[in-house]
Design a protein around this motif. Structure first.
Motif, short mmCIF file in Angstrom:
data_model
loop_
_atom_site.label_atom_id
_atom_site.label_comp_id
_atom_site.label_asym_id
_atom_site.label_seq_id
_atom_site.Cartn_x
_atom_site.Cartn_y
_atom_site.Cartn_z
N ASN A 124 -26.30 -17.88 -22.84
CA ASN A 124 -27.15 -16.67 -22.75
C ASN A 124 -26.74 -15.78 -21.59
O ASN A 124 -26.90 -14.56 -21.65
N LEU A 125 -26.19 -16.41 -20.53
CA LEU A 125 -25.79 -15.63 -19.35
C LEU A 125 -24.70 -14.61 -19.69
O LEU A 125 -24.61 -13.57 -19.05
N ARG A 126 -23.90 -14.92 -20.71
CA ARG A 126 -22.80 -14.04 -21.07
C ARG A 126 -23.25 -12.62 -21.38
O ARG A 126 -22.57 -11.66 -21.09
N ASP A 127 -24.42 -12.51 -22.03
CA ASP A 127 -24.87 -11.18 -22.48
C ASP A 127 -25.87 -10.57 -21.51
O ASP A 127 -26.53 -9.59 -21.82
N GLU A 128 -26.03 -11.18 -20.36
CA GLU A 128 -27.11 -10.76 -19.46
C GLU A 128 -26.59 -9.78 -18.42
O GLU A 128 -25.64 -10.09 -17.68
N MET A 129 -27.23 -8.63 -18.30
CA MET A 129 -26.83 -7.66 -17.29
C MET A 129 -27.10 -8.25 -15.90
O MET A 129 -28.21 -8.73 -15.64
N GLY A 130 -26.11 -8.28 -15.04
CA GLY A 130 -26.28 -8.85 -13.70
C GLY A 130 -26.60 -10.34 -13.72
O GLY A 130 -27.17 -10.88 -12.78
N GLU A 150 -25.00 -12.96 -13.26
CA GLU A 150 -24.46 -13.86 -12.23
C GLU A 150 -25.38 -14.03 -11.03
O GLU A 150 -25.19 -14.92 -10.21
N LYS A 151 -26.41 -13.18 -10.95
CA LYS A 151 -27.35 -13.26 -9.82
C LYS A 151 -28.64 -14.00 -10.18
O LYS A 151 -29.60 -14.00 -9.40
N ILE A 200 -20.18 -19.75 -11.23
CA ILE A 200 -20.19 -18.41 -10.61
C ILE A 200 -21.61 -18.10 -10.09
O ILE A 200 -21.77 -17.59 -8.98
N ASN A 201 -22.63 -18.44 -10.89
CA ASN A 201 -24.01 -18.23 -10.46
C ASN A 201 -24.31 -18.98 -9.18
O ASN A 201 -24.97 -18.46 -8.28
N ALA A 202 -23.81 -20.23 -9.10
CA ALA A 202 -24.04 -21.04 -7.90
C ALA A 202 -23.34 -20.41 -6.70
O ALA A 202 -23.92 -20.29 -5.61
N LEU A 203 -22.10 -19.98 -6.90
CA LEU A 203 -21.35 -19.38 -5.79
C LEU A 203 -22.02 -18.08 -5.34
O LEU A 203 -22.09 -17.78 -4.14
#
Ligand SMILES: Nc1ncnc2c1ncn2[C@@H]1O[C@H](COP(=O)(O)OP(=O)(O)OP(=O)(O)O)[C@@H](O)[C@H]1O
Ligand SMILES: [Mg+2]
Length: 263
Positions: free
Chosen positions: A104-110, A112-113, A142-145
């Motif tokens: 789901n993160l793939r299509d999410e604006m921003g 990674e935050k 990437i989210n963790a970093l």
């Protein structure tokens, strides 16, 4: 409470000791009277299992629900539902469903935050937040970093690969440039070291030759020991299971090295 340090434990290679390091470092820091939040950010749920959650796949609330709520701007569940506690250590567990959140993160604006948003709201309660990641350089890592002040890289001499480590360092530099300027590399931690073997000696020589100039290599190294598996079997940290063992002492020294680095 002083500033919270958020540490991601990352290496996209499987079985380098990420989960073992996350758990035992948390225990070592809690022995120094630090309040620690562990974040299991790996759909394998290994850290949750180490913590004594026997079947993470059956949890009603896990990191998956939180990530989904954040992505769809819905209210978060009550923290009592998803934070599990053991002494000075809290954990947010994960299970296989987290791999759906990654898609789901793939299509999410921003997107990674997403984890950053969660942790910002929790920081004031902890001295340290330690994030265990999955063996990949995908969107979860990437989210963790993006949410971290620092990243600790466990390297297993038996699985050492210069290409792999260089890829990881490149990703960290990209994250620093594009998403999180505050991130730095805490260091490379040699894990599962059998210092008598030629393999260890050669791997350590190469790690130093390639990276010593640019990345800190922790003085302390984690010895290879069957005690780690035994402690896991009993859902205990090595520090609880066998506090005098070399591995327990090494993780306590690592905690001290990290705390000193922050003073
Ligand atoms: N110091 C050690 N001595 C002996 N065995 C160890 C040590 N540290 C970890 N192990 C064992 O090695 C295996 C891999 O460790 P761990 O699960 O921590 O790696 P990981 O990097 O989290 O793996 P993954 O990439 O699958 O998430 C586990 O079975 C663990 O019990
Ligand atoms: Mg792991």
């Amino acid at each position: 409470m002083t500033q919270t340090t958020v540490i991601t434990i990352a290496n996209q290679k499987g079985g380098t000791g990420k989960t073992t390091t996350a758990y035992n470092l948390a225990c070592a820091l809690s022995h120094e009277d630090k309040k620690v939040l562990l974040v299991d950010f790996d759909p394998q749920g290994n850290l949750s299992m180490c913590f004594g959650i026997e079947n993470p796949d059956q949890l009603k609330f896990s990191m998956f629900n939180i990530m989904n709520a954040l992505m769809s701007d819905e209210p978060l569940p009550d923290p009592k539902e998803y934070i599990h506690n053991h002494g000075n250590i809290d954990i947010i567990p994960s299970n296989i469903e987290l791999s759906v959140a990654e898609i789901n993160l793939r299509d999410e604006m921003g997107g990674e935050k997403t984890l950053t948003t969660l942790l910002e709201s929790m920081k004031q309660r902890y001295d340290y937040i330690i994030i265990d990641t999955n063996p990949s350089l995908g969107l979860l890592t990437i989210n963790a970093l993006a949410a971290s002040n620092s990243v600790l890289i466990p390297v297993n001499p038996q699985l050492w690969s210069a290409t792999g480590l260089t890829q990881l360092l490149k990703i960290i530099i990209k994250v620093k440039k594009r998403i999180n300027p505050g991130i730095s590399i805490a260091g490379i931690l040699m894990t599962m070291c059998d210092t008598r073997t030629n393999l260890y000696k050669e791997a350590f020589r190469l790690v130093k030759a390639y990276y010593q100039e640019t990345v800190r290599i922790f003085d302390v190294q984690i010895p290879l020991s069957v005690k780690v598996g035994e402690a896991n079997f009993y859902s205990q940290s090595i520090i609880e299971f066998n506090p005098k063992s070399k591995v327990a002492t090494a993780y306590c020294s690592l905690a001290k090295e990290l705390m000193q680095g922050e003073q």
